[in-house]
Design an enzyme around this catalytic site. Structure first.
Site, PDB file in Angstrom:
ATOM      1  N   TYR A 140      16.764  16.128  10.106  1.00  0.00           N
ATOM      2  CA  TYR A 140      16.298  15.764   8.776  1.00  0.00           C
ATOM      3  C   TYR A 140      16.377  14.258   8.648  1.00  0.00           C
ATOM      4  O   TYR A 140      17.414  13.671   8.884  1.00  0.00           O
ATOM      5  CB  TYR A 140      17.182  16.449   7.725  1.00  0.00           C
ATOM      6  CG  TYR A 140      16.799  16.178   6.289  1.00  0.00           C
ATOM      7  CD1 TYR A 140      15.934  17.039   5.613  1.00  0.00           C
ATOM      8  CD2 TYR A 140      17.306  15.074   5.602  1.00  0.00           C
ATOM      9  CE1 TYR A 140      15.580  16.807   4.293  1.00  0.00           C
ATOM     10  CE2 TYR A 140      16.954  14.838   4.286  1.00  0.00           C
ATOM     11  CZ  TYR A 140      16.085  15.709   3.630  1.00  0.00           C
ATOM     12  OH  TYR A 140      15.739  15.476   2.325  1.00  0.00           O
ATOM     13  N   GLU A 148       9.374   4.029   1.296  1.00  0.00           N
ATOM     14  CA  GLU A 148      10.603   3.933   0.508  1.00  0.00           C
ATOM     15  C   GLU A 148      11.636   4.939   0.971  1.00  0.00           C
ATOM     16  O   GLU A 148      12.820   4.731   0.842  1.00  0.00           O
ATOM     17  CB  GLU A 148      10.311   4.225  -0.964  1.00  0.00           C
ATOM     18  CG  GLU A 148       9.421   3.216  -1.616  1.00  0.00           C
ATOM     19  CD  GLU A 148       9.024   3.711  -2.991  1.00  0.00           C
ATOM     20  OE1 GLU A 148       9.580   3.187  -3.960  1.00  0.00           O
ATOM     21  OE2 GLU A 148       8.195   4.630  -3.085  1.00  0.00           O
ATOM     22  N   PHE A 149      11.160   6.092   1.434  1.00  0.00           N
ATOM     23  CA  PHE A 149      12.094   7.192   1.730  1.00  0.00           C
ATOM     24  C   PHE A 149      12.018   7.695   3.171  1.00  0.00           C
ATOM     25  O   PHE A 149      12.969   8.278   3.654  1.00  0.00           O
ATOM     26  CB  PHE A 149      11.848   8.367   0.781  1.00  0.00           C
ATOM     27  CG  PHE A 149      11.840   7.949  -0.660  1.00  0.00           C
ATOM     28  CD1 PHE A 149      13.025   7.584  -1.288  1.00  0.00           C
ATOM     29  CD2 PHE A 149      10.665   7.883  -1.385  1.00  0.00           C
ATOM     30  CE1 PHE A 149      13.034   7.172  -2.609  1.00  0.00           C
ATOM     31  CE2 PHE A 149      10.660   7.480  -2.703  1.00  0.00           C
ATOM     32  CZ  PHE A 149      11.856   7.110  -3.334  1.00  0.00           C
ATOM     33  N   ALA A 178       3.421   8.744  12.828  1.00  0.00           N
ATOM     34  CA  ALA A 178       3.055   8.183  11.534  1.00  0.00           C
ATOM     35  C   ALA A 178       2.086   7.019  11.678  1.00  0.00           C
ATOM     36  O   ALA A 178       1.912   6.444  12.748  1.00  0.00           O
ATOM     37  CB  ALA A 178       4.312   7.700  10.818  1.00  0.00           C
ATOM     38  N   VAL A 211      16.476  15.304  18.864  1.00  0.00           N
ATOM     39  CA  VAL A 211      16.645  14.343  17.776  1.00  0.00           C
ATOM     40  C   VAL A 211      16.430  12.940  18.326  1.00  0.00           C
ATOM     41  O   VAL A 211      17.082  12.539  19.295  1.00  0.00           O
ATOM     42  CB  VAL A 211      18.070  14.402  17.185  1.00  0.00           C
ATOM     43  CG1 VAL A 211      18.146  13.561  15.925  1.00  0.00           C
ATOM     44  CG2 VAL A 211      18.479  15.822  16.909  1.00  0.00           C
ATOM     45  N   TYR A 249      -8.231  10.169   2.995  1.00  0.00           N
ATOM     46  CA  TYR A 249      -7.289  10.976   2.232  1.00  0.00           C
ATOM     47  C   TYR A 249      -8.083  11.757   1.215  1.00  0.00           C
ATOM     48  O   TYR A 249      -8.935  11.195   0.535  1.00  0.00           O
ATOM     49  CB  TYR A 249      -6.347  10.059   1.434  1.00  0.00           C
ATOM     50  CG  TYR A 249      -4.992   9.850   2.046  1.00  0.00           C
ATOM     51  CD1 TYR A 249      -4.880   9.205   3.262  1.00  0.00           C
ATOM     52  CD2 TYR A 249      -3.849  10.269   1.386  1.00  0.00           C
ATOM     53  CE1 TYR A 249      -3.628   8.971   3.811  1.00  0.00           C
ATOM     54  CE2 TYR A 249      -2.605  10.040   1.943  1.00  0.00           C
ATOM     55  CZ  TYR A 249      -2.494   9.396   3.147  1.00  0.00           C
ATOM     56  OH  TYR A 249      -1.259   9.168   3.686  1.00  0.00           O
TER      57      TYR A 249
END
Lengths: 634, 648
Positions: free
Chosen positions: B237, B308-309, B320, B375, B568
């Site tokens: 996560y 931001e997150f 990404a 991970v 998008y």
């Protein structure tokens, strides 16, 4: 027989829309005003308006065509400019030049022609509403059945009438041979394609790009015939796939969201080319289309081609056809502008779609009863049943066939647009014309007929009583027939003489006796007078029920009354609808003082009609003659 | 014949750092003392002292161990003080929505829309146009609100299934963990609409049974070893910003599920200014990474809308893309070296060379693996000196077609600014609705004048025009030159420069729009057709599914490439009168995705596949492709320890 086949509550299957006759309005209002009416059709929502010339430029500048031009120039060793020139020439030969003024001209002339040729052109208006919606939402392809040259003119005519966008129509090159007309058709939206251009890459590229650009841009609905050519036999032809493939392509390649395919079924009661086709099928070559030929063909204007039914079917979405059948992402692996042969998968998809669409055309065809009669007749003919068929038997077979075919899903026609009154009047027209033949011989039979009716109703064989009856009837009908005034006795004598002479009667001092072989003659003679008796009875009855009428109101009112009774089956003789009979009856009643004309105002009272009615009712007008036998006499 | 090889030297803090020079080129650099390595050195010394107190097992590279430990007040490791993401995320973030608890859209007492908080440019402002836009666009109004469940009801959460043996050994390692309901629920979801909707309604499904917070690579190694030993399911996560159902716990999973929260692994371990690389722990979130690098005068330039997150490890795991990829590249261009812990052991390359011809790039098994293989713990990324000058801009086009043609031309000439985005008309209107109340009469007068000029004087149809927003970066002179070039191209396509402010607001919108919801991302080559078809499909599907008001169906082109672009699609609808709006949403989204694939779009440009888009994987990459991925999974993780069941 026709009547029997068509009269049934199953005539209008519920799934079908109702038809509306568009010629009716044309018969009642100015064609010129119609041709010049304000024409503002609903257009495709994504339309970028463009002129005919811009359209050509778009084709010539398209990547698709550009690619083929380069290819061809390499293969043939020509410069690209030369090949582009060839392409421009092909396009010039092909392109339509839709022009509203020409359309208006056609709207005017076709109105005239259609009114002469056809009784009615019936259209399902709901279908047109659906079409309008479809045109607004997506590019539309119109797919009419093809039975006649008339088809595409008719289509444009209907669309113009309903203020819908006029289509561009793929037409065979053979029309171009007709000089003026060819150009006229071009200006009403036809574009011309060669019948065969199998190997010509450039031609195919220009053609397919031209069609696709018009379709994609929503320039106009594209119309073509799935069957490729007119069906000479009125059976649907197996569909040709080329054009369907082209029009589906923009959807498959994702260039438009969806395309609506609208099957249109055009049913002719009789095609203009009827005889021509038969000859053609027998090996007599078809005449080349030419303008002069068209004028020669104008003799057809004098004939009756019945009615046309045009059914605009449910628009079929290519998207839903392709749903879970076609994997559209395969088209993204090759740049769109490179022409590719459709894969087996696509070909079979297009093929299946084409068959579905032709089936949809077939399902919405409107069939006339003779279509079924033709089955029976042809089978009889083949069975070498040369003596012909008894009408009853024929009818029975036809009705059986109708029921059978209904179980198989056939929807026979369509009296739906006609009200029972209209139908009755239509029949009456035929019957009254028939009556006018019969009447020519009526004077020969009238006196014996009066006598026969008198005998028929008399309570006994006494001569005096029969004479009284004869005298009453003669008096009653003296406005109807030429019966010399004051010559009652002579007429009675003459009638007696004639009947005795033919051996129908034996007459002594006191009595009148009917001989064994006289029954047939007497039955015939009574029947001769029956329609008139019934007519007079019904007029009396009408007057009994009505209070006070002007002379002017009388005929329409009594006609309405009679129609009502005819429809309920209380009257047998359609000929009582004749206003001549009604007028004579009224005149007789006035003469006899049963009805009084009132001076001062136009109208009459009728004081003693009931008693005359009573006397007349003594004459049963019975032996109800079945309607079909009337037809049989025809 | 151009291969690259690294030359190794060791620096003063005994860490291994690579120097790269390209064979035959003059681009060599050396590692002579820089400011940052001085600071590092001091930091290292202090850290190793503290490390001694902690008595944690030391293995391998002590430098790394030193770096991973707590170092309050240390200059480099500023994140512990100014850490954006605390262990207990719920302290600052919404448990049932996007972003910070203090930032949200609401209607104030006067019935005007307002954006709360202090964090954004829009924060604390009244947005007069929003309400009208909401009402006119999809009939949303104040009378019809659906209140969310205000607080998490812990009793609704299933008690954890704990693997006692695992827990016992975990305790002995000293790695922090928790089986508190709030902690677990927070890590059970991403930000797909159905996930948020369920939370708002207080519906909670399968959630992780345990949350662990490793502090460094070695902690992760230990956790993975224990998980393998005790057959426990691990779900990494990062930022929790997934929109692909990637964080959903597979309901069929019977083992204990352990959520491995990387948020505490958030340090920059070193910066190599000569080679312009930084070695960073994968749990760092985008904004911290940029802020910390900025302090040293650098940036990565990787700015996904979720920065931001979202975390570095998450970026790697989902491939990404950042908004400024035209200058800096996407994550695959930025990554130099990756360290990942798998059940088979640690995978990493032996060098930090910029390119290798050593068979298929193993990084590409890692990038996009979405937590199914292991991970990601540490990443070496390219960094750039901070741009000297930044300038926003915007161009108004008469219609979307012209805008797309302009973007194509800009891409063809390879002169795309750091970011160039094209919003369609619907989105332009939305952006307009989000304009805050103007402060002065003068501003509103100017706005009116601008509007008049564009619509009346230039004849642009307000219902067709669209806007491109631009962001230029670099040195001042070049930026101005670049700007002129782009505006000149735009002019050829009927574009009118529409000012910096519009551009800046366009980008701000990106961050704020997430508070209103729903994003999908895709790539394609046939922009116009795909946009029209997908939007039409969305509208039709909504209608078929009984949505009463026309949906908002809009798109924007956010990235241009030499051979295509990224689009998008946004859609929103008013779910009043629908018994199961989430199901409707899912059906519509499903249909939209099929439409995109049919029109030649890709399954995902940068959000990844997760579980949401799995069903289309085979058709996207072919059966053989699936087999290849499958066999990698089977080798690396035969017991499906990383059992989030994403991707395959």
């Amino acid at each position: 027989t026709l009547n029997k086949i068509s009269s049934s509550k199953f005539d209008t299957p519920s799934k079908r829309d109702d038809f509306e006759d568009i010629l009716e309005e044309r018969r009642n209002s100015s064609d010129l005003r119609y041709a010049l009416k304000c024409y503002t059709p609903v257009l495709y929502k994504g339309l970028t308006p463009c002129k005919v010339s811009e359209l050509k430029q778009m084709v010539l500048q398209s990547d698709q065509l550009g690619y083929v031009i380069t290819q061809v120039s390499k293969e043939k060793g020509m410069t690209t400019d030369e090949v582009t020139g060839d392409a421009a020439a092909i396009l010039e030969e092909m392109a339509q030049r839709l022009q509203l003024s020409t359309v208006r001209f056609f709207a005017f002339t076709l109105s005239k022609v259609f009114k002469t040729l056809f009784r009615s052109i019936c259209v399902n208006e709901e279908g047109l509403q659906r079409l309008q919606q479809a045109i607004h939402n997506h590019p539309v392809v119109l797919l009419p059945s093809h039975r006649s040259y008339m088809d595409f003119l008719l289509m444009s005519y209907i669309l113009y009438t309903y203020d819908l966008a006029l289509p561009v129509i793929a037409a065979g090159m053979d029309f171009m041979g007709m000089k003026v007309v060819g150009e006229m058709l071009r200006m009403s939206g036809a574009f011309f394609i060669r019948r065969s251009f199998g190997g010509d890459k450039l031609y195919w590229a220009v053609f397919s790009e031209y069609v696709k650009i018009m379709l994609k841009n929503g320039y106009a609905p594209v119309e073509f015939f799935l069957e490729g050519t007119r069906s000479r036999t009125a059976k649907s032809l197996t569909p040709k796939l080329g054009l369907l493939n082209i029009v589906m392509d923009p959807f498959l390649k994702g260039e438009v969201f969806d395309i609506s395919l609208v099957p249109v079924s055009i049913s002719y009661e009789r095609t203009l080319e009827e005889a021509l086709y038969a000859r053609e099928l027998l090996g007599v070559p078809k005449p080349k289309e030419s303008t002069s030929g068209l004028f020669k063909a104008r003799k057809i204007l004098s004939e009756d081609y019945g009615s046309i039914h045009v059914y605009f079917g449910q628009p079929v979405s290519v998207r839903s056809l392709a749903e879970s059948r076609v994997n559209r992402s395969q088209f993204n692996l090759i740049p769109r502008h490179i022409p590719t042969r459709p894969s087996e998968e696509i070909l079979s998809f297009v093929n299946d779609s084409a068959y579905r669409l032709v089936r949809a055309q077939e399902e919405n065809m409107v069939l006339k009863p003779w279509v079924l009669l033709a089955f029976v007749l042809l089978q009889k003919q083949a069975a070498e049943d040369k003596q012909g068929t008894a009408l009853d038997e024929f009818t029975e077979q036809a009705v059986w066939l109708r029921d059978l075919s209904r179980h198989y899903g056939l929807s026979v026609l369509t009296r739906s647009a006609i009200t029972p009154e209209e139908e009755l009047l239509n029949q009456a027209v035929v019957i009254l014309s028939c009556v006018s033949y019969r009447n020519q011989a009526l004077n020969v039979f009238i006196r014996p007929a009066l006598l026969a009716s008198a005998i028929h109703t008399a309570a006994s064989n006494r001569k005096q009583e029969i004479y009284n009856g004869f005298s009453f009837l003669r008096n009653m009908f003296s406005n109807e027939f030429i019966l010399c005034p004051g010559a009652t006795v002579q007429d009675f004598e003459e009638a007696c003489y004639l009947l005795v002479k033919t051996g129908a009667l034996q007459i002594n001092q006191q009595e009148v006796l009917i001989t064994e072989r006289g029954h047939r003659t007497l039955a015939f003679l009574t029947s001769v007078l029956d329609p008139f008796l019934q007519g007079y009875q019904v007029v009396c009855r009408f007057l009994c029920e009505e209070d006070c009428l002007t002379e002017k109101q009388f005929i329409p009112a009594v006609r309405k009354f009679i129609i009502k009774h005819l429809l309920t089956g209380r009257l047998r003789y359609i000929e009582v609808l004749s206003s001549d009979l009604q007028k004579n009856a009224l005149a007789a009643l006035i003469r006899l003082g049963a009805v009084q004309k009132i001076k001062g105002y136009v109208g009459f009272t009728h004081l003693r009609v009931p008693c005359w009615f009573d006397r007349l009712s003594g004459y049963p007008t019975l032996t109800p003659m079945p309607f079909k036998s009337v037809v049989a006499h025809l | 014949m151009c291969h690259t090889f690294p030359a190794l030297t060791s620096d003063r803090s005994s860490r291994i750092c690579s120097l790269l020079y390209k064979h035959g080129s003059s681009m060599a650099s050396n590692s002579s003392g820089s400011d940052s390595s001085d600071r590092q050195r001091i930091a290292q010394q202090r850290l190793s002292v503290i490390a001694g107190h902690l008595q944690r097992p030391v293995e391998g590279n002590s430098g790394i161990l030193a770096a991973e430990c707590k170092a309050q007040g240390d200059k480099l490791d500023v994140s512990s003080e100014r850490r954006t993401v605390p262990r207990r995320r719920q302290e600052i973030m919404k448990w049932n929505g996007w972003g910070y608890s203090d930032s949200k859209f609401l209607y104030n007492k006067k019935g005007q829309a307002e954006f709360t908080g202090k964090r954004y440019r829009l924060s604390g402002m009244i947005i007069p146009g929003l309400r009208e836009w909401m009402e006119s666009t999809f009939g949303a109004n104040l009378q019809h609100k659906t209140p969310a469940a205000p607080i998490l009801n812990s009793s609704a959460v299933q008690p954890p299934t704990l693997n006692e043996a695992f827990l016992k050994e975990l305790k002995s390692t000293g790695i922090p963990f928790s089986h508190d309901a709030e902690d677990r629920v927070f890590r059970s979801h991403g930000h797909c609409l159905h996930e948020i909707f369920a939370l708002r309604e207080g519906k909670i499904g399968r959630v992780p049974d345990l949350v662990v917070w490793p502090n460094c690579h070695n902690d992760v190694v230990k956790i993975v070893e224990l998980a393998c030993k005790h057959n426990v399911c691990l779900m990494p996560y990062g930022g929790g910003t997934s929109v692909s159902s990637a964080l959903e716990c597979p309901p069929e999973e019977t083992r204990s599920i352990v959520s491995l929260d990387t948020s505490q692994m958030n340090r920059i371990l070193w910066i190599d200014e000569k080679n312009l690389t930084a070695h960073v722990e994968a749990g760092i979130v985008g904004q911290d990474l940029e802020r910390l690098l900025n302090e040293s005068g650098y940036c990565t330039g990787h700015e996904p809308d979720s920065m931001e997150f979202s975390s570095l490890g998450g970026w790697v795991a989902t491939r990404a893309s950042g908004m400024k990829k035209n200058i800096y590249g996407n994550i695959e261009d930025l990554v130099v070296h990756i360290k990942m812990v798998t059940p088979q052991g640690v995978i990493e390359k032996s060098c930090q060379g910029p390119r290798m011809s050593t068979g298929p790039d193993v990084h590409h098994f890692i990038m996009g693996s979405e937590g199914t293989l292991g991970v990601v713990t540490e990443v070496t990324m390219k960094i750039r000196p901070m741009p000297e000058y930044q300038k926003y801009g915007s161009v108004v086009f008469p219609n979307f077609e012209m805008g797309v043609a302009c973007l194509r031309e800009v891409a063809r000439q390879r002169c795309a600014p750091a970011s160039i985005r094209l919003m369609d008309n619907e989105q332009f209107k939305f952006g307009h609705a989000l304009k805050p109340q103007v402060s002065s009469i003068f501003t509103s007068f100017l706005d009116g004048l601008k509007k008049f000029y564009i619509t009346k004087f230039k004849g642009f149809d307000p219902n067709r025009l669209c806007v491109a927003t631009l962001l230029f970066e670099g040195d001042r002179e070049k930026v101005l030159q670049h700007e002129k070039q782009v505006y000149d191209i735009a002019a050829k396509f009927g574009g009118l420069a529409a000012g910096e402010d519009n551009g800046q607001r366009g980008y701000m919108l990106t961050f704020v729009i997430a508070y209103l919801r729903v994003v999908l991302g895709f790539k394609y080559t046939l922009v116009l057709d795909i946009c029209r078809n997908v939007k039409a499909r969305i509208v039709r599907e909504c209608k078929d599914k009984g949505v009463q008001f026309p949906p908002l169906s809009t798109c924007r082109v956010t990235q241009t490439y030499d051979a295509g672009a990224c689009v998008y699609f946004y859609f929103a609808f008013n779910y009043r009168g629908l018994s199961d709006p989430v199901h409707v949403y899912e059906q519509v989204e499903h249909a939209a995705r099929e439409e995109i694939l049919a029109n030649g779009g890709s399954l995902s440009h940068h959000h990844g596949v997760g579980k949401l888009r799995k069903e289309w994987m085979r058709e996207t990459i072919s059966s053989v492709g699936m087999g290849m991925l499958r066999s990698v999974k089977d080798y690396v993780d035969p017991n499906n320890i990383f059992g989030n069941r994403n991707l395959l």
